[in-house]
Structures are given as C-alpha cells and as structure tokens.
Design an enzyme around this catalytic site. Sequence first.
Site, short mmCIF file in Angstrom:
data_model
loop_
_atom_site.label_atom_id
_atom_site.label_comp_id
_atom_site.label_asym_id
_atom_site.label_seq_id
_atom_site.Cartn_x
_atom_site.Cartn_y
_atom_site.Cartn_z
N GLY A 9 5.46 5.71 2.06
CA GLY A 9 5.13 6.41 3.31
C GLY A 9 6.31 7.11 3.97
O GLY A 9 6.18 7.60 5.09
N GLN A 10 7.46 7.16 3.28
CA GLN A 10 8.65 7.74 3.92
C GLN A 10 9.35 8.79 3.04
O GLN A 10 10.59 8.83 3.01
CB GLN A 10 9.64 6.64 4.30
N TYR A 59 11.49 10.76 5.56
CA TYR A 59 12.60 10.00 6.17
C TYR A 59 13.66 9.65 5.12
O TYR A 59 14.87 9.81 5.36
CB TYR A 59 11.99 8.74 6.80
N GLN A 75 10.87 4.28 0.37
CA GLN A 75 9.89 3.40 1.02
C GLN A 75 8.52 4.09 1.01
O GLN A 75 8.42 5.31 1.25
CB GLN A 75 10.33 3.07 2.45
N TYR A 135 16.06 -3.20 8.61
CA TYR A 135 15.04 -3.19 9.66
C TYR A 135 15.63 -3.86 10.91
O TYR A 135 16.03 -5.01 10.88
CB TYR A 135 13.76 -3.89 9.18
N GLY A 140 17.16 2.53 20.86
CA GLY A 140 17.46 1.10 20.67
C GLY A 140 18.85 0.87 20.10
O GLY A 140 19.67 0.15 20.69
N1 CAA Z 1 2.93 -0.58 -0.61
C1 CAA Z 1 1.92 -0.38 -1.49
N2 CAA Z 1 0.73 0.10 -1.15
C2 CAA Z 1 0.53 0.40 0.13
C3 CAA Z 1 1.52 0.25 1.11
C4 CAA Z 1 2.76 -0.27 0.70
N3 CAA Z 1 3.76 -0.45 1.57
N4 CAA Z 1 1.02 0.66 2.29
C5 CAA Z 1 -0.24 1.06 2.07
N5 CAA Z 1 -0.53 0.89 0.77
C6 CAA Z 1 -1.79 1.19 0.10
C7 CAA Z 1 -2.94 0.44 0.75
O1 CAA Z 1 -3.08 -0.83 0.19
C8 CAA Z 1 -4.11 1.33 0.40
O2 CAA Z 1 -4.46 1.17 -0.94
P1 CAA Z 1 -5.99 1.35 -1.44
O3 CAA Z 1 -6.37 2.74 -1.08
O4 CAA Z 1 -5.91 1.08 -2.90
O5 CAA Z 1 -6.75 0.32 -0.66
C9 CAA Z 1 -3.49 2.72 0.55
O6 CAA Z 1 -2.08 2.57 0.32
C10 CAA Z 1 -3.76 3.21 1.94
O7 CAA Z 1 -3.17 4.48 2.04
P2 CAA Z 1 -3.03 5.15 3.44
O8 CAA Z 1 -2.42 6.47 3.25
O9 CAA Z 1 -4.34 5.07 4.19
O10 CAA Z 1 -1.97 4.17 4.08
P3 CAA Z 1 -1.92 3.59 5.51
O11 CAA Z 1 -2.20 4.67 6.50
O12 CAA Z 1 -2.68 2.35 5.57
O13 CAA Z 1 -0.36 3.23 5.60
C11 CAA Z 1 1.88 3.78 5.98
C12 CAA Z 1 0.59 4.20 5.31
C13 CAA Z 1 1.70 3.78 7.51
C14 CAA Z 1 2.97 4.75 5.62
C15 CAA Z 1 2.24 2.35 5.50
O14 CAA Z 1 2.31 2.34 4.12
C16 CAA Z 1 3.54 1.84 6.05
O15 CAA Z 1 3.65 1.46 7.21
N6 CAA Z 1 4.58 1.84 5.19
C17 CAA Z 1 5.88 1.33 5.56
C18 CAA Z 1 6.65 2.40 6.27
C19 CAA Z 1 7.95 1.86 6.77
O16 CAA Z 1 8.53 0.92 6.25
N7 CAA Z 1 8.45 2.46 7.83
C20 CAA Z 1 9.69 2.03 8.41
C21 CAA Z 1 9.73 2.48 9.83
S1 CAA Z 1 11.19 1.88 10.64
C22 CAA Z 1 12.41 2.74 9.92
O17 CAA Z 1 12.22 3.67 9.19
C23 CAA Z 1 13.80 2.30 10.26
C24 CAA Z 1 14.59 2.12 9.05
O18 CAA Z 1 15.47 2.92 8.81
C25 CAA Z 1 14.35 0.96 8.20
#
Ligand code: CAA
Length: 246
Positions: A148-149, A152, A146, A184, A14
């Site tokens: 989950g990162q 990265y 971030q 983003y 992209g």
């Molecule tokens: N902040 C705080 N808590 C969070 C959260 C967040 N961002 N995401 C999930 N949680 C919490 C949930 O509420 C849940 O809590 P409980 O267990 O207390 O209910 C717990 O974490 C769930 O944990 P999981 O491991 O099951 O999380 P998931 O699989 O639902 O999600 C994730 C994990 C996919 C990493 C998700 O957090 C996410 O998408 N994070 C953002 C990642 C992101 O921004 N990526 C950018 C991609 S684009 C890019 O990277 C380009 C760039 O340069 C900007």
Amino acid sequence: MTQRLAVVSGGIGGIGTQICRRLAEAGHRVVATDLGGDPERVDAFLDGLAGLPVAFEPGDVGDADDCERLIADIGTRHRPVDVLVNAAGITRDARLVKMERAQWDDVLRINLDAVFHLCRAVVPGMSERGFGRIVNISSVNAQTGQFGQTNYAAAKAGMHGFTMSLAREVARHGVTVNCVAPGYVDTDMTRAMRSDIRDQIVAAIPVGRVGSPDDIARVVSFLCEQDAGYITGALLPVNGGMFMSF
Ligand code: CAA
C-alpha cells in the site's frame, strides 16, 4: 559555543516537534516550519515548547517558490540557516491498482520534491560559510517496501539516493547530509492506520513496542552536532530492529 540556526520542516508534526525540542535543548535556535492554516495547532506547538528558543514560520514546502521565500525570510528575520531537518511527510496509502494520480503526486511532492527545494535554498549559504548539517527523515519502509505504499516508499528511497549524492557534493565545504530512517513511531500518522494492521506490524518489532518521537529526535540531534562532521551520506535506522542490514 556558537548558537546555530536550525530549520525543521514538518516542525509541528509528531516527530518534528520533538526534533525541535531536542535541537533547542542542545543549544540551537530553532525555526519550525509547517502549514500555518491552523492557528490553534501552531499556538499549542509554541506553548508546548515555551521557554525554549523555538519560533514558527509558515510555509508550503511542496511549493518551490515558497521554499525560496521561506529560507530568505528566515535569513532576514533570524539568521542564515546552519541546520536543516527535512521532517515534513505525508502518507496516502493504497494498493497501486487503486492509487489515484493525486495520491502519487502529493506524496512525491511533499516527501521528496520538498527536500530538493529546501536543500537547494540552504546549501549555497552553508557551503559559503563552511558549515552545515542536513538530516532527512526517511522510513524503514523505504528499505523494505510496504503493502500500500508504492508512493511513500519510492519517495523515501529517492531521499536516500539524493542524500548520498548531495553528501558527496558538499563534503569538502563542511556540510554533512544524512538520513534517519524511523520504523513505526507513535504519531498521528501511524495512529491513522487500521488498528488490526498496525497491531500486526507492532507485534513483529523485535524491541516489542512502537518508537517514541524522542527515539528519533535524539539521533537527529546527534547528527547535527558540530562534532558529527565525519558522518555523511549515512542512513541511520531507528526501527526497534524491524529491519536489520549491513
Ligand atoms: N499484506 C498482504 N495483504 C494485504 C495487506 C497487507 N499488509 N493489506 C491488505 N491486504 C489484502 C487484503 O487481505 C485483501 O485481500 P483479498 O482481496 O484477497 O481479501 C486485499 O489486500 C484488500 O485490498 P484493498 O486494496 O481493499 O486493501 P485495504 O484498503 O483493505 O488496505 C492498505 C490497503 C490501507 C494500504 C493496507 O494494506 C495498509 O494499511 N497497509 C499498511 C500501510 C502502512 O504500513 N502504512 C504505514 C503508515 S505510517 C508510515 O508510513 C510511517 C513510516 O514511515 C513507517
């Protein structure tokens, strides 16, 4: 004006595609490199840039030997590389406790090791010829971290240290090395996120929208200009105000 040769890794992605377009429109000959496994994707990329001096060379930037081969082939088939944009990048998001070793390794290999391999291959020639522009595409998430990162953000933050160090090493040879740190941006990478999480992030961007690939590409093109020679070792944030620092 001398026509320079620019190589863009992740060139059919992209942001990469738009960087190719901007560099070509600015007068560069451009070679995009990317995995070549999907010929239809490559054809669509080339069709989209028809009329511009943009070619495609397949390569696996996560493989050191392939990077050397790629840069040597480009030197033979086109001309030596004057400009390198490291735009190849992947995400394998997961919380640390759930992250598999492969998710860590893949992200570090493609997002950071590849930058070393490609720079290692082009820097001697650039230094010898007394001109070079290297731009590494980082991320706002390297500056903020971030959820989950860990993989990265570590790779992209590593890119910043790499950029400043290499910039010092090659500054006397007419070669600049900089980072652009997008926020983003509307690409497949951000579209793949869970929509509720993405919407929440976008709602907090001061400018009020995701970035466009062109928001990034125009800054990259500026850094690649002949006249941008006094900017080196810098990190240019292009994030709609998501993270401000000085
Ligand atoms: N902040 C705080 N808590 C969070 C959260 C967040 N961002 N995401 C999930 N949680 C919490 C949930 O509420 C849940 O809590 P409980 O267990 O207390 O209910 C717990 O974490 C769930 O944990 P999981 O491991 O099951 O999380 P998931 O699989 O639902 O999600 C994730 C994990 C996919 C990493 C998700 O957090 C996410 O998408 N994070 C953002 C990642 C992101 O921004 N990526 C950018 C991609 S684009 C890019 O990277 C380009 C760039 O340069 C900007």
